[in-house]
Design an enzyme around this catalytic site. Structure first.
Site, PDB file in Angstrom:
ATOM      1  N   ASP A 203      86.850   6.360  87.777  1.00 56.50           N
ATOM      2  CA  ASP A 203      88.170   6.624  88.331  1.00 56.50           C
ATOM      3  C   ASP A 203      88.012   7.907  89.158  1.00 56.50           C
ATOM      4  OD1 ASP A 203      91.030   6.695  88.608  1.00 56.50           O
ATOM      5  OD2 ASP A 203      91.077   8.232  87.035  1.00 56.50           O
ATOM      6  N   LEU A 204      88.960   8.195  90.025  1.00 52.06           N
ATOM      7  CA  LEU A 204      88.852   9.412  90.853  1.00 52.06           C
ATOM      8  C   LEU A 204      89.743  10.556  90.358  1.00 52.06           C
ATOM      9  CD1 LEU A 204      87.938  10.850  93.555  1.00 52.06           C
ATOM     10  CD2 LEU A 204      89.998   9.867  94.564  1.00 52.06           C
ATOM     11  N   ASP A 205      91.061  10.327  90.486  1.00 52.73           N
ATOM     12  CA  ASP A 205      92.019  11.396  90.179  1.00 52.73           C
ATOM     13  C   ASP A 205      91.957  11.771  88.699  1.00 52.73           C
ATOM     14  OD1 ASP A 205      93.150  11.432  92.833  1.00 52.73           O
ATOM     15  OD2 ASP A 205      94.188   9.572  92.349  1.00 52.73           O
TER      16      ASP A 205
ATOM     17  N   THR B  16      92.792  16.080  91.269  1.00 55.47           N
ATOM     18  CA  THR B  16      93.921  15.697  92.114  1.00 55.47           C
ATOM     19  C   THR B  16      95.073  15.122  91.294  1.00 55.47           C
ATOM     20  OG1 THR B  16      92.490  13.835  92.582  1.00 55.47           O
ATOM     21  CG2 THR B  16      92.887  15.370  94.394  1.00 55.47           C
TER      22      THR B  16
ATOM     23  N   LYS C  25     100.085   8.174  85.608  1.00 61.55           N
ATOM     24  CA  LYS C  25      98.644   8.278  85.866  1.00 61.55           C
ATOM     25  C   LYS C  25      97.993   6.896  85.945  1.00 61.55           C
ATOM     26  CE  LYS C  25      97.626  12.875  84.119  1.00 61.55           C
ATOM     27  NZ  LYS C  25      96.925  13.657  83.093  1.00 61.55           N
TER      28      LYS C  25
ATOM     29  N   SER D 291      89.473   3.428  92.075  1.00 63.06           N
ATOM     30  CA  SER D 291      90.675   4.271  92.089  1.00 63.06           C
ATOM     31  C   SER D 291      91.850   3.495  92.662  1.00 63.06           C
ATOM     32  CB  SER D 291      90.430   5.511  92.948  1.00 63.06           C
ATOM     33  OG  SER D 291      91.653   6.196  93.169  1.00 63.06           O
ATOM     34  N   ALA D 292      93.023   3.742  92.081  1.00 61.96           N
ATOM     35  CA  ALA D 292      94.252   3.094  92.576  1.00 61.96           C
ATOM     36  C   ALA D 292      94.789   3.797  93.818  1.00 61.96           C
ATOM     37  CB  ALA D 292      95.308   3.135  91.477  1.00 61.96           C
TER      38      ALA D 292
ATOM     39  N   LYS E  52      95.992  -1.267  87.552  1.00 61.23           N
ATOM     40  CA  LYS E  52      95.736  -0.908  86.150  1.00 61.23           C
ATOM     41  C   LYS E  52      97.071  -0.969  85.402  1.00 61.23           C
ATOM     42  CE  LYS E  52      92.232   2.279  87.908  1.00 61.23           C
ATOM     43  NZ  LYS E  52      91.812   3.677  88.163  1.00 61.23           N
TER      44      LYS E  52
ATOM     45  N   GLU F 206      87.654   7.095  82.734  1.00 55.42           N
ATOM     46  CA  GLU F 206      89.072   7.220  83.094  1.00 55.42           C
ATOM     47  C   GLU F 206      89.735   8.414  82.416  1.00 55.42           C
ATOM     48  OE1 GLU F 206      91.723   6.188  84.539  1.00 55.42           O
ATOM     49  OE2 GLU F 206      91.074   4.424  85.658  1.00 55.42           O
ATOM     50  N   ASP F 207      90.817   8.892  83.019  1.00 53.56           N
ATOM     51  CA  ASP F 207      91.613   9.941  82.367  1.00 53.56           C
ATOM     52  C   ASP F 207      93.010   9.435  82.012  1.00 53.56           C
ATOM     53  OD1 ASP F 207      92.490   9.806  85.063  1.00 53.56           O
ATOM     54  OD2 ASP F 207      93.512  11.729  84.773  1.00 53.56           O
TER      55      ASP F 207
END
Ligand code: BG6
Ligand code: MG
Length: 220
Positions: free
Chosen positions: A7-9, A15, A43, A112-113, A143, A167-168
């Site tokens: 995942d990115l953020d 971010t 999120k 990433s979404a 997601k 993932e976070d």
């Protein structure tokens, strides 16, 4: 374990905090209560789904056009924040992990979404580490649906069972697990309850930790 899907953020860079600040600013402008707890629900999910949740705090109703304008307003503010992102904003341990994975011959993808994902990877100067970046415009189910992680695995040509997802967000962990992958959660145990492995910080992530945890689960 043949591939790691990120995942990115909130995993590669913080971010997630900018998303929070931008939603908070919009909510306050609309006179709606907004705090970190509520933000947890946003999120991992798309911009329009997030907006729907924010507006659910309101009694009034909004036309489709108004909703698009509000989403654009949030995104404009968010974009002013991410314009300042530099490689120094990579979360601790992430570049080291990406290097380790490459050196060990594992494949990597980004799931990433965010429609801003490629821009952020470029600002962080880490796009070259990824074998595939999922184009979220082609994803129909966000997601917690597994589609985005399954797409990443298919593009890499790796069976989902041989993939690790990081993932976070709760919705993200559900997406990874529904895809039949090993789920790594970055955060507190309370928020990452379902994850196969929980780390309090990205600093703790390493190839050896991922490998040993992955094998442990496979043997259990
Ligand atoms: C996810 C974030 O990665 O991307 C969400 O966790 C965000 O908070 C979503 O809403 C969509 O991002 P964007 O940049 O397309 O608005
Ligand atoms: Mg995230």
């Amino acid at each position: 374990m043949r591939a790691v899907i990120f995942d990115l953020d909130g995993v590669i860079t913080d971010t997630a905090e900018y998303h929070y600040l931008a939603w908070k600013s919009l909510a306050e402008e609309l006179g709606l209560p907004f705090n970190k707890d509520f933000n947890e629900k946003l999120k991992g999910i798309s911009r329009m789904e997030s907006l729907e949740l924010v507006l659910s705090l309101d009694q009034g109703s909004y036309s489709e056009e108004q909703k698009l304008q509000l989403a654009a307003k949030k995104n404009d503010l968010y974009k002013t924040m991410i314009a300042q992102v530099t490689p120094a904003d990579l979360l601790p341990g992430i570049e080291k992990l990406l290097k380790e994975l490459k050196e060990a011959g594992l494949l990597t993808a980004l799931a990433s979404a965010s429609k801003n994902a490629s821009f952020i990877l470029d600002r962080l100067e880490v796009a070259h580490y990824f074998d595939h970046i999922v184009d979220v415009a082609l994803i129909r189910q966000g997601k917690p649906d597994p589609e985005i992680f399954l797409t990443a695995a298919a593009k890499l040509g790796v069976a989902p069972a041989d993939c690790v997802g990081i993932e976070d967000a709760e919705a993200g962990i559900q997406s990874i697990l529904a895809a039949g992958m090993f789920a790594v959660g970055v955060g507190t145990p309370a928020k990452m309850q379902q994850a196969d492995l929980i780390v309090s910080s990205t600093e703790r992530l390493s190839l050896s930790l991922l490998q040993s945890s992955f094998i442990k689960k496979a043997l259990s």
